[in-house]
Design an enzyme around this catalytic site. Sequence first.
Site, mmCIF file in Angstrom:
data_model
loop_
_atom_site.group_PDB
_atom_site.id
_atom_site.type_symbol
_atom_site.label_atom_id
_atom_site.label_comp_id
_atom_site.label_asym_id
_atom_site.label_seq_id
_atom_site.Cartn_x
_atom_site.Cartn_y
_atom_site.Cartn_z
ATOM 1 C CG ASN A 93 3.083 0.781 -6.413
ATOM 2 O OD1 ASN A 93 2.460 1.431 -5.575
ATOM 3 N ND2 ASN A 93 2.568 -0.270 -7.009
ATOM 4 C CD GLU B 81 -9.430 0.062 -3.456
ATOM 5 O OE1 GLU B 81 -9.378 1.273 -3.188
ATOM 6 O OE2 GLU B 81 -8.429 -0.629 -3.708
ATOM 7 C CD GLU C 86 -3.332 -3.996 -3.910
ATOM 8 O OE1 GLU C 86 -2.537 -4.881 -3.501
ATOM 9 O OE2 GLU C 86 -2.982 -3.054 -4.610
ATOM 10 C CB CYS D 1 0.093 -4.628 -6.083
ATOM 11 S SG CYS D 1 -1.274 -3.885 -7.010
#
Length: 484
Positions: A153, A465, A252, A286
């Site tokens: 993405n 992160e 993630e 996301c």
Amino acid sequence: MREYKNFIDGRFVEGPEAFADIDPATGRQVAWVHEADAGLVDRAVASARAALEGAWGRSTVAERCSLLRRVADEIDRRADDLLAAEVADTGKPEAGARALDVARAAANFRSFADIMAAEGVESFLQDLPAGQQALNYALRKPLGVVAAIVPWNLPLLLLTWKVAPAIACGNAIVVKPSEETPGSATVLAEILDAAGVPSGVYNVVHGFGAGSAGQHLTTHPDVDGVTFTGSTATGAGIMRAVAPRVRPVSFELGGKNAAVVFADADLDETIAGLTRSIFANTGQVCLCTERVYIERPIFEEVSARLVDAAQKLRLGAPADPATTTGPVISHGHQQKVLDYVELARRSGATLLTGGEPATVGDELAGGFWVEPTLWTGLGNDDRVMREEVFGPVAGLVPFDTESEAVALANDTDYGLAAAVWTTDLRRAHRVAGRMEVGIAWVNTWFTRELRSPFGGFGLSGVGREGGRHSLDFYTETTNVCVAL
């Protein structure tokens, strides 16, 4: 036709087989991609290990930070090449890709150079019996050979989000980009090489997941850690693969993100923000909003204005400056999104707009287009309101009280992001603090401070992160205790 080869030990290497890279805007092939077999993955991991055992393993923080800044400069110089690869693979509008994906790639390298250069170590002076003392201080050491699995993405942005801190900390990395978006990882290999990154520090293996490069890499016995961005199902499989070797992971894994709109919100700002958070990158982020909870007195107005905004989005060719919205990544993903829309219909949803494959003209007729879609009439018990769709869709739901809104937003197995829209400062802090997510925005969306923690709760992932949080994953810490 363009070829994307594997990059191993500073050289481009053919694979035993090749597969087609498809432009999702047109449905036409744009490149051949060389798939890495188990032998090539072995070579990539071995080259990374050799780099760590050689001069790269003795590199200083100052040397690595200087290198990262040279990489950023080279990204700026090769911006057009990165843009071309990114757009051909994703179909996203050029203007947005240049402003976000390419610009952020350079920013990631510069930011982690600054973060690493400023990083200190903990130290403690310990009192001992008989008046003696001991000095304790911490040393950061590279994690080692890092496997990075990158999604389709935001392929360049998320690739550099992993590569920059990995190199800053002195690791060597083997990247497996998505089979849907192999271009930018390959162009980045040329950029890193030109900037002076030593052979073996950055390697690229192309291919798929199970039975291909992804599985070979994540199960490799000489990989010291895995960082992955993608689906929960794939992340669970990787976790099972590394568990016997007890390797650290950073995951993630997406979300089913909520926005909460209170009646006192600035509606002009709110509609603009929601339009971005629902439809940015065709909903393939996301962090995108798929559940919008709206206080009942303004529910009809907000719904109508969101429908109007969705219908004004312009689907079209990436190079057209008027284009706001691109295709979804593949035919399979297009069908998945449309299947969820059909599920919403069968569950009793009222479609307010969209819900069909989009028509965008003869030149783009073979592409994978989906109309921006909004519905009402469903609640948190409906499957389509619980599972991540990852497309240009959202369900709109009314609420009556603040406590109800918080409960609805938190009623999910995920926990990545949320947005709160209100002009009441006390409510903003109160509600944002109660969101069970890794990042809660107030009157904004997608604003990212690169030093702040990023990650999710529940099915949204493991670890954080960003800034020092990235350094914690990409290093192992040794405490040194010296009696004085």
